[in-house]
Write a protein that holds these residues in place. Structure first.
Motif, PDB file in Angstrom:
ATOM      1  N   LYS A   1       0.839  -1.183   0.208  1.00  0.00           N
ATOM      2  CA  LYS A   1      -0.038   0.086  -0.107  1.00  0.00           C
ATOM      3  C   LYS A   1       0.956   1.109   0.012  1.00  0.00           C
ATOM      4  CE  LYS A   1      -3.912  -2.011  -0.214  1.00  0.00           C
ATOM      5  NZ  LYS A   1      -4.589  -2.242  -1.450  1.00  0.00           N
ATOM      6  N   ILE A   2       0.519   2.092  -0.995  1.00  0.00           N
ATOM      7  CA  ILE A   2       1.545   3.244  -1.060  1.00  0.00           C
ATOM      8  C   ILE A   2       1.075   4.313   0.091  1.00  0.00           C
ATOM      9  CG2 ILE A   2      -0.053   4.510  -2.803  1.00  0.00           C
ATOM     10  CD1 ILE A   2       2.536   5.914  -4.011  1.00  0.00           C
ATOM     11  N   PRO A   3       1.865   4.904   0.790  1.00  0.00           N
ATOM     12  CA  PRO A   3       1.495   5.890   1.744  1.00  0.00           C
ATOM     13  C   PRO A   3       0.559   7.109   1.037  1.00  0.00           C
ATOM     14  CG  PRO A   3       3.649   5.514   2.026  1.00  0.00           C
ATOM     15  CD  PRO A   3       3.268   4.794   0.670  1.00  0.00           C
ATOM     16  N   GLU A   4      -0.510   7.716   1.914  1.00  0.00           N
ATOM     17  CA  GLU A   4      -1.509   8.661   1.321  1.00  0.00           C
ATOM     18  C   GLU A   4      -0.605   9.828   0.959  1.00  0.00           C
ATOM     19  OE1 GLU A   4      -5.172   9.015   1.658  1.00  0.00           O
ATOM     20  OE2 GLU A   4      -4.728   6.746   1.350  1.00  0.00           O
ATOM     21  N   HIS A   5       0.739  10.091   1.662  1.00  0.00           N
ATOM     22  CA  HIS A   5       1.629  11.183   1.414  1.00  0.00           C
ATOM     23  C   HIS A   5       2.908  10.703   1.487  1.00  0.00           C
ATOM     24  CE1 HIS A   5       3.408  15.100   1.722  1.00  0.00           C
ATOM     25  NE2 HIS A   5       3.748  14.849   3.072  1.00  0.00           N
ATOM     26  N   GLY A   6       3.951  11.421   0.894  1.00  0.00           N
ATOM     27  CA  GLY A   6       5.161  11.027   1.210  1.00  0.00           C
ATOM     28  C   GLY A   6       6.135  12.101   0.820  1.00  0.00           C
ATOM     29  N   PRO A   7       7.447  12.230   1.070  1.00  0.00           N
ATOM     30  CA  PRO A   7       8.396  13.321   1.056  1.00  0.00           C
ATOM     31  C   PRO A   7       8.793  13.604  -0.210  1.00  0.00           C
ATOM     32  CG  PRO A   7       9.537  11.513   2.365  1.00  0.00           C
ATOM     33  CD  PRO A   7       8.038  10.998   1.995  1.00  0.00           C
ATOM     34  N   VAL A   8       9.112  12.421  -0.784  1.00  0.00           N
ATOM     35  CA  VAL A   8       9.784  12.387  -2.225  1.00  0.00           C
ATOM     36  C   VAL A   8       8.881  13.303  -3.409  1.00  0.00           C
ATOM     37  CG1 VAL A   8      10.805  11.207  -3.976  1.00  0.00           C
ATOM     38  CG2 VAL A   8      11.149  10.498  -1.611  1.00  0.00           C
ATOM     39  N   TYR A   9       9.420  14.189  -4.064  1.00  0.00           N
ATOM     40  CA  TYR A   9       9.012  14.510  -5.474  1.00  0.00           C
ATOM     41  C   TYR A   9      10.271  14.206  -6.230  1.00  0.00           C
ATOM     42  CZ  TYR A   9      11.932  18.780  -5.389  1.00  0.00           C
ATOM     43  OH  TYR A   9      12.996  19.694  -5.059  1.00  0.00           O
ATOM     44  N   SER A  10       9.823  13.566  -7.634  1.00  0.00           N
ATOM     45  CA  SER A  10      10.866  13.102  -8.540  1.00  0.00           C
ATOM     46  C   SER A  10      10.294  13.570  -9.768  1.00  0.00           C
ATOM     47  CB  SER A  10      10.711  11.478  -8.375  1.00  0.00           C
ATOM     48  OG  SER A  10      11.707  10.940  -9.118  1.00  0.00           O
ATOM     49  N   LEU A  11      11.405  14.486 -10.255  1.00  0.00           N
ATOM     50  CA  LEU A  11      11.227  14.793 -11.661  1.00  0.00           C
ATOM     51  C   LEU A  11      12.582  15.593 -12.248  1.00  0.00           C
ATOM     52  CD1 LEU A  11       8.876  18.077 -11.925  1.00  0.00           C
ATOM     53  CD2 LEU A  11      10.463  17.632 -10.175  1.00  0.00           C
TER      54      LEU A  11
ATOM     55  N   ARG B   1       8.289  25.976  -6.714  1.00  0.00           N
ATOM     56  CA  ARG B   1       8.647  26.787  -5.784  1.00  0.00           C
ATOM     57  C   ARG B   1       7.981  26.356  -4.507  1.00  0.00           C
ATOM     58  NH1 ARG B   1       7.357  30.183 -10.419  1.00  0.00           N
ATOM     59  NH2 ARG B   1       9.355  31.027 -11.321  1.00  0.00           N
ATOM     60  N   TYR B   2       6.453  26.013  -4.703  1.00  0.00           N
ATOM     61  CA  TYR B   2       6.042  25.503  -3.396  1.00  0.00           C
ATOM     62  C   TYR B   2       6.844  24.490  -2.378  1.00  0.00           C
ATOM     63  CZ  TYR B   2       2.475  23.345  -0.267  1.00  0.00           C
ATOM     64  OH  TYR B   2       1.665  22.947   1.176  1.00  0.00           O
ATOM     65  N   VAL B   3       7.139  23.339  -3.195  1.00  0.00           N
ATOM     66  CA  VAL B   3       7.857  22.256  -2.395  1.00  0.00           C
ATOM     67  C   VAL B   3       9.194  22.769  -1.914  1.00  0.00           C
ATOM     68  CG1 VAL B   3       6.708  20.341  -3.418  1.00  0.00           C
ATOM     69  CG2 VAL B   3       8.671  21.114  -4.452  1.00  0.00           C
ATOM     70  N   HIS B   4       9.954  23.836  -2.711  1.00  0.00           N
ATOM     71  CA  HIS B   4      11.324  24.189  -2.305  1.00  0.00           C
ATOM     72  C   HIS B   4      10.786  25.170  -0.819  1.00  0.00           C
ATOM     73  CE1 HIS B   4      13.263  24.263  -6.265  1.00  0.00           C
ATOM     74  NE2 HIS B   4      13.176  23.071  -5.798  1.00  0.00           N
ATOM     75  N   ARG B   5       9.914  25.752  -0.858  1.00  0.00           N
ATOM     76  CA  ARG B   5       9.707  26.794   0.417  1.00  0.00           C
ATOM     77  C   ARG B   5       9.050  25.966   1.499  1.00  0.00           C
ATOM     78  NH1 ARG B   5       7.033  31.241  -3.680  1.00  0.00           N
ATOM     79  NH2 ARG B   5       9.383  32.018  -4.397  1.00  0.00           N
ATOM     80  N   HIS B   6       8.462  24.603   1.257  1.00  0.00           N
ATOM     81  CA  HIS B   6       7.900  24.010   2.508  1.00  0.00           C
ATOM     82  C   HIS B   6       8.689  22.975   3.018  1.00  0.00           C
ATOM     83  CE1 HIS B   6       4.295  26.328   0.872  1.00  0.00           C
ATOM     84  NE2 HIS B   6       3.925  26.062   2.209  1.00  0.00           N
ATOM     85  N   GLU B   7       8.917  22.643   4.384  1.00  0.00           N
ATOM     86  CA  GLU B   7       9.593  21.785   5.180  1.00  0.00           C
ATOM     87  C   GLU B   7       8.928  20.330   4.567  1.00  0.00           C
ATOM     88  OE1 GLU B   7      10.815  21.861   8.851  1.00  0.00           O
ATOM     89  OE2 GLU B   7      11.453  23.724   8.824  1.00  0.00           O
ATOM     90  N   GLY B   8       9.795  19.397   4.721  1.00  0.00           N
ATOM     91  CA  GLY B   8       9.425  17.792   4.509  1.00  0.00           C
ATOM     92  C   GLY B   8       9.354  17.497   2.983  1.00  0.00           C
ATOM     93  N   TYR B   9      10.008  18.101   2.253  1.00  0.00           N
ATOM     94  CA  TYR B   9       9.852  17.649   0.822  1.00  0.00           C
ATOM     95  C   TYR B   9      11.379  17.271   0.542  1.00  0.00           C
ATOM     96  CZ  TYR B   9       5.170  18.807   0.064  1.00  0.00           C
ATOM     97  OH  TYR B   9       3.818  18.946   0.252  1.00  0.00           O
TER      98      TYR B   9
ATOM     99  N   ARG C   1      10.562   3.478  -5.537  1.00  0.00           N
ATOM    100  CA  ARG C   1      10.837   4.108  -4.248  1.00  0.00           C
ATOM    101  C   ARG C   1       9.586   4.824  -4.011  1.00  0.00           C
ATOM    102  NH1 ARG C   1      15.809   7.150  -3.521  1.00  0.00           N
ATOM    103  NH2 ARG C   1      15.784   7.305  -5.978  1.00  0.00           N
ATOM    104  N   ILE C   2       8.791   5.321  -5.077  1.00  0.00           N
ATOM    105  CA  ILE C   2       7.446   6.096  -4.415  1.00  0.00           C
ATOM    106  C   ILE C   2       6.364   5.107  -3.926  1.00  0.00           C
ATOM    107  CG2 ILE C   2       5.596   7.500  -5.606  1.00  0.00           C
ATOM    108  CD1 ILE C   2       8.155   9.174  -6.507  1.00  0.00           C
ATOM    109  N   LEU C   3       6.382   3.967  -4.629  1.00  0.00           N
ATOM    110  CA  LEU C   3       5.593   2.894  -4.180  1.00  0.00           C
ATOM    111  C   LEU C   3       5.714   2.579  -2.673  1.00  0.00           C
ATOM    112  CD1 LEU C   3       3.332   1.081  -5.272  1.00  0.00           C
ATOM    113  CD2 LEU C   3       5.028  -0.563  -5.640  1.00  0.00           C
ATOM    114  N   TYR C   4       6.991   2.316  -2.351  1.00  0.00           N
ATOM    115  CA  TYR C   4       7.179   2.082  -1.088  1.00  0.00           C
ATOM    116  C   TYR C   4       7.142   3.011   0.146  1.00  0.00           C
ATOM    117  CZ  TYR C   4       8.583  -2.544  -2.436  1.00  0.00           C
ATOM    118  OH  TYR C   4       8.500  -4.136  -2.648  1.00  0.00           O
ATOM    119  N   GLN C   5       7.799   4.307  -0.535  1.00  0.00           N
ATOM    120  CA  GLN C   5       8.027   5.409   0.652  1.00  0.00           C
ATOM    121  C   GLN C   5       7.009   6.520   0.345  1.00  0.00           C
ATOM    122  OE1 GLN C   5      11.984   6.528   0.025  1.00  0.00           O
ATOM    123  NE2 GLN C   5      12.822   4.561   0.960  1.00  0.00           N
ATOM    124  N   GLY C   6       6.312   6.630  -0.748  1.00  0.00           N
ATOM    125  CA  GLY C   6       5.232   7.612  -0.888  1.00  0.00           C
ATOM    126  C   GLY C   6       6.003   8.932  -1.537  1.00  0.00           C
ATOM    127  N   GLY C   7       4.887   9.795  -2.098  1.00  0.00           N
ATOM    128  CA  GLY C   7       5.565  10.912  -2.812  1.00  0.00           C
ATOM    129  C   GLY C   7       4.923  10.888  -4.082  1.00  0.00           C
TER     130      GLY C   7
END
Ligand code: AFP
Length: 354
Positions: free
Chosen positions: A218-228, A245-253, A267-273
């Motif tokens: 099960k993929i987490p509902e939310h995760g820290p990773v953004y991948s692009l 810009r939003y993810v750069h300015r907010h903690e947790g990404y 990675r995202i399937l297991y850790q979310g994001g």
């Protein structure tokens, strides 16, 4: 706790029994267990087994590719997408074809490396399935010995496609009956779904078998990773730049990008994001192929409780208008996909006002 008669530690015995049970769940046995009462059980199990065989052959070749003369590098040709073809792309493409020859299972294979689907006459008309696949996704990683993958999707063969134009494949991703990928990383893993959850297997090289590693992922509902690929920043439209810009300015990404969809998605399937390959100014439909990459991954992520979107529409609802169609992709945890979509929606609202 100790066995009164033998003096043996019962906890250890129990752990050993459980380890043995786990070790015994092979890919084909798992498929059979899932489809117990279905008349298709034997066929789908055999089909998955052949995909597993293709994965083993490709993994074996990759392990030694740096030592084998002429295994790596370009062929000097370009594929139907206009991309330079690598020798390993051709090898992997041919492996999938050869494992399905005389199988009686798959009548036709369609791959991003072939302009038109490949028919296996001896399998038709009894072969009831079509296999769509990306034989070696992320092959630019090969030069530096980084991870690559194979992506597959199975659809029911509909009609006899007499003119070979594969019109029956131009349907939504909801027509897929199975999908998955093989990740060639530190270990080789096969992740699949036949519409009953997502399950991961690790190749045990000493046994030559894919052994169940994680069931019902099960993929987490939310995760820290953004991948692009942020190198495309100035090629995107404002909505993507605002999201970044939003993810750069907010903690947790945190950013992670490996250049091969299979590894980044895994990675995202297991850790979310969220993984994104948005359209660019020059290529509004992005880079990834709908039928061979985006739709199979979308099938998996939905089965794992996540989402896949073009930014405005669910990937599985998109009806292809050509075999090699590309589509923007936003895939991963539900909350993270929704966040990206909210920036796209806002941008649309602003443009409609002006
Ligand atoms: P290659 O197979 O040409 O290496 O492309 C890989 C891929 O289709 C996908 O696996 C990656 O996510 C994406 O392209 C990477 O593209 P960029 O190099 O433009 O970031």
């Amino acid at each position: 706790m100790v066995d009164a008669q033998t003096g043996e530690d019962l906890h250890i015995r129990l752990e050993e029994t459980q380890a043995l049970d786990r070790d015994c769940t092979t890919l084909s046995r798992h498929v059979l267990q899932q489809l117990q009462f279905s008349p298709d059980a034997q066929d789908i199990s055999a089909l998955m087994n052949r995909i597993g065989l293709a994965g083993k052959l490709i993994a074996r070749r990759l392990t030694r590719a740096g030592l084998v003369e002429n295994a790596l590098g370009f062929t000097g040709t370009v594929n139907v997408q206009g991309e330079s073809v690598k020798k390993m792309d051709i090898y992997a493409n041919d492996v999938f074809i050869s494992v399905f020859k005389q199988s009686g299972l798959v009548c036709r294979l369609a791959s991003e490396e072939m302009e038109k689907p490949y028919y296996i006459p001896e399998n038709c008309p009894i072969g009831r399935y079509t296999l769509l696949y990306d034989p070696l996704d992320g092959s630019s990683n090969l030069d530096t010995n980084l991870n690559v993958g194979s992506i597959f999707s199975v659809r029911q063969q509909e009609g006899d496609d007499e003119d070979g134009s594969a019109q029956d494949l131009l349907q939504s991703g909801r027509k897929q009956i199975a999908a998955g990928y093989i990740l060639y990383g530190p270990s080789t893993m096969l992740v699949y779904s036949i519409g009953q959850g997502v399950h991961a297997f690790t190749l045990d090289p000493s046994l030559g078998e894919f052994i169940l590693a994680n069931e019902n992922i099960k993929i987490p509902e939310h995760g820290p990773v953004y991948s692009l690929n942020e190198g495309n920043f100035w090629q995107w439209d404002d909505s993507m730049r605002d999201y970044i810009r939003y993810v750069h300015r907010h903690e947790g990404y945190t950013a992670r990008y490996g250049g091969a969809l299979v590894g980044d998605f895994h990675r995202i399937l297991y850790q979310g994001g969220v993984f994104l390959y948005p359209g660019t100014v020059k290529k509004p439909e992005g880079k990834l192929r709908l039928l061979y990459e985006s739709a199979p991954m979308a099938y998996l992520v939905e089965q794992a409780g996540g989402r896949a979107s073009t930014g405005t529409e669910e990937i599985l609802d998109v009806v292809a208008d050509k075999l090699h169609q590309r589509t923007p992709l936003v895939i991963g945890s539900k909350e993270d996909v929704a966040l990206v979509e909210s920036f796209i929606k806002e941008q649309k609202r602003i443009s409609n006002q002006s």
